[in-house]
Design an enzyme around this catalytic site. Structure first.
Site, mmCIF file in Angstrom:
data_model
loop_
_atom_site.group_PDB
_atom_site.id
_atom_site.type_symbol
_atom_site.label_atom_id
_atom_site.label_comp_id
_atom_site.label_asym_id
_atom_site.label_seq_id
_atom_site.Cartn_x
_atom_site.Cartn_y
_atom_site.Cartn_z
ATOM 1 N N GLU A 301 26.235 56.118 70.756
ATOM 2 C CA GLU A 301 27.863 55.392 71.416
ATOM 3 C C GLU A 301 28.844 56.406 71.652
ATOM 4 O OE1 GLU A 301 26.220 51.753 68.936
ATOM 5 O OE2 GLU A 301 27.775 53.109 67.306
ATOM 6 N N GLU A 432 20.037 48.732 70.921
ATOM 7 C CA GLU A 432 20.224 48.499 69.323
ATOM 8 C C GLU A 432 20.042 47.104 69.449
ATOM 9 O OE1 GLU A 432 23.131 50.627 66.993
ATOM 10 O OE2 GLU A 432 22.260 53.365 67.914
#
Length: 652
Positions: A301, A432
């Site tokens: 991320e 995720e």
């Protein structure tokens, strides 16, 4: 007086006066030397050097250094052959920078700078030509790997081996890989855990890895760490599952002593491009001969230099110019990743590779800017065909009920389809997922407090993804802490729900559960094991709980004590009101009643702490009794300075 002498003296004086006047007149006029003509700037060096060969493909920052500070006349045009100008020429002092995209092997790149493009006041530089040749293509092999779309469809549902190889602590240095791997409370991973996931019905494992504590300043990876990563990857591949390997907490938001070194920022990319590519070169070469079941994910991320989630500069005043450059920097990192891996040749020339959007965002509809990460994401150029995948993450908020979130979930999947799958003609994985409070701690997640709504969400999410051939990887949970050592599921009903949402209700997987004793090996004075909660400040209300009961295998007395962290003390970073209860000196069972007078209105976590230095203890059970009489199981994991394992009997 002799008249002739007088006249001669007089004439001499007149001559002297006239000469003085003449000199005075000359001195009052402009007596400076004419200004020399300005010197035309000359090239003193270039990077790459002229006629250089074997220049790596990808982004090439061309630098031309002159003998003096210069300016640019942008009314004139540079011409480039064999490459694309990614960023117009700029100048800093004596150096002219030109950023090119060079994605063709064995190509002659020529840059023609016209006369007068580079200038100084009163003079202009001659025309200049710089030529270099890109590298030869590495070994070319027949493309026998399945297409990315096929691989994603075959993955089905996956799971993240989280808080393990991705664990990190910038304040510490590791002497063993086990110290590193277990620093967030998970045990050393064993192949049996991966086998359990396979037998449950999961088809893929995402293996997040954090590298920054295992590399030197140039990016050289320590052999021991690479070997351990390889060992875990081999567990997954050995079970016939797909494995995704990435760079994880090398990205992300800064906090405390942690500072991520990879950011969606143009200066950060310029500083770290070589290091980033070198790390991927080493990883790629290590796994060069692995088959199509192994995939690489460029980064996790990635955020901007301001640590903004959702989209660049999302906090405070939106800066459109910086956001554009931030997203370009992320695209550059993605391209560097693909280029570095492909360059190593072998199976890596056709391996399926994964690149993530900004913050792994799937976009948002609460503001137009929230969709920038998917709208401005650019798929890297790739010599291989149909071997790229885009990854996003998703954590919807169902705290107000799942039914109120359905409209947004539908919008989100349509957005993924329109902005990524259709626009880029590429498959997508959700690397995720969970709900927004998935990391809230024991007793706080939707699995704990609204399980029916949560299971409805699980069914809907997995089925919506399957409709679009999107593979999903649940974040953590399922098997946690000591359960992984057994191995067994601590959330067997959730594991089964995920698998059946994809494969159907008739699917028959194995979901072992365990009854066991926790074995804790304390290594240091005052080491702690979590009995409930974790290092997140969860703020459980003291008024909701009555007591905690700990059952050990024998009497330990004051060698061990229950430690309850209460209200945080104002104006401190990590200080709390604390209640201590030594274990019973006469019984293996100890009950500690919560004391609001000592703790305040909340407690954050409960640990079992050693009072006798290094020792081994065995915990049979831990339960919290609430004020309404109901009981809550403890959540036992290592806190610090200890290793927790389990000895158990398992039933399916």
């Amino acid at each position: 007086m002799n008249l002739k002498k007088y006249f001669a003296v007089l004439m001499t004086m007149v001559s002297v006066i006239m000469l003085s006047f003449s000199l005075l007149s000359c001195s009052s006029s402009d007596d400076s030397e004419p200004a020399p003509a300005a010197k035309a700037p000359k090239v003193v060096s270039t990077s790459p050097s002229n006629n250089a060969t074997d220049i790596p493909i990808g982004s090439v920052n061309v630098q031309i250094t002159y003998d003096q500070e210069v300016s640019l006349d942008n009314s004139k045009t540079i011409t480039v052959y064999g490459a694309t100008v990614k960023k117009s020429a700029s100048v800093s002092g004596k150096v002219v920078d030109i950023l090119l995209e060079c994605y063709n092997y064995e190509t002659v790149v020529t840059i023609n700078i016209p006369e007068g493009f580079v200038t100084v006041p009163g003079a202009k530089a001659d025309a200049f030509k710089l030529t270099f040749t890109t590298e030869m293509q590495s070994e070319v092999i027949e493309d026998t790997f399945e297409a990315a779309t096929t691989a994603v469809k075959k993955m089905g549902v996956g799971w993240n081996l989280g808080n393990t190889l991705d664990a990190n602590d910038a304040s510490k240095k590791w002497t063993t890989t086990a110290e590193h791997e277990t620093c967030w409370g998970q045990p050393v991973t064993k192949r049996e855990l991966i086998k359990m996931m396979k037998e449950a019905g999961f088809g893929a494992i995402r293996v997040p890895v954090t590298w920054y504590q295992e590399i030197d300043s140039e990016g050289k990876i320590k052999d021991a760490w690479m070997n351990r990563v390889k060992e875990v990857v081999d567990y997954v591949i050995g079970e016939g599952m797909y494995c995704i390997l990435n760079l994880h907490h090398d990205t992300g938001a800064d906090g405390g002593s942690f500072k991520s070194w990879i950011k969606a920022d143009e200066n950060n990319y310029a500083q770290n491009k070589s290091k980033f590519e070198y790390i991927w070169k080493q990883i790629a070469e290590t796994f060069k001969d692995y088959d199509e079941h192994l995939l690489f994910e460029a980064y996790n991320e990635m955020l901007d230099a301001k640590n903004c989630w959702n989209y660049p500069t999302s906090v405070g005043t939106f800066d459109a110019d910086y956001a554009k450059k931030s997203l370009e920097a992320l695209n550059n990192y993605a391209q560097s990743f693909v280029t570095a891996v492909r360059r190593t040749g072998g199976n890596n020339s056709i391996r399926n590779l994964i690149v993530n959007t900004y913050a792994a965002s799937a976009g948002g509809n609460w503001t137009a800017n929230a969709n920038l990460p998917v709208e401005q994401f650019k798929l890297p150029s790739d010599k291989a065909s149909n071997h790229l995948i885009v990854e996003v993450h998703g954590y919807p908020n169902i705290s107000n009920g799942f039914s109120k979130e359905i409209t947004y979930i539908d919008w989100l999947f349509n957005n993924i389809k329109d902005k990524l799958i259709t626009r880029l003609k590429v498959p997508v994985i959700i690397g995720e997922w969970g709900t927004s409070n998935v990391d809230s701690g024991a007793g706080k997640t939707d699995y704990d407090v609204r399980k029916s709504d949560f299971f409805s969400f699980v069914d809907y999410w997995v089925k919506k993804a399957k409709e679009l051939d999107i593979a999903t990887f649940y974040w953590m949970g399922l098997s946690d802490g000591a359960y992984r050592s057994i191995p067994a599921f601590n959330q067997p009903d959730l594991a089964e729900r995920i698998v059946k949402a994809y494969h159907g209700d008739s699917y028959s997987g194995k979901y072992p559960v365990a009854s066991f004793e926790y074995v804790v090996n304390y290594n240091d004075d005052w080491s702690e094991m979590f009995l409930y909660g974790d290092w997140n400040d969860s703020k459980f209300k003291v008024s909701d709980f009555k007591s905690i009961t700990v059952e050990m295998d024998k009497v330990y007395g004051d060698k061990l004590q229950i430690k309850i962290y209460g209200d945080k003390i104002p104006d401190t970073e990590n200080s709390y009101k604390e209640q201590y209860v030594p274990l019973s000196a006469t019984s293996a069972t100890t009950t500690a009643t919560f004391d609001a007078g000592t703790l305040g209105s909340t407690f954050q976590r409960i640990t079992l702490q050693t009072n006798a230095g290094a020792q081994t203890a065995r915990l049979k059970s831990v339960k919290l009794t609430k004020t309404d009489g109901s009981e809550v199981d403890g959540t036992v994991t290592a806190a610090w300075g200890c290793v927790v394992t389990g000895e158990t009997s398992v039933s399916e």
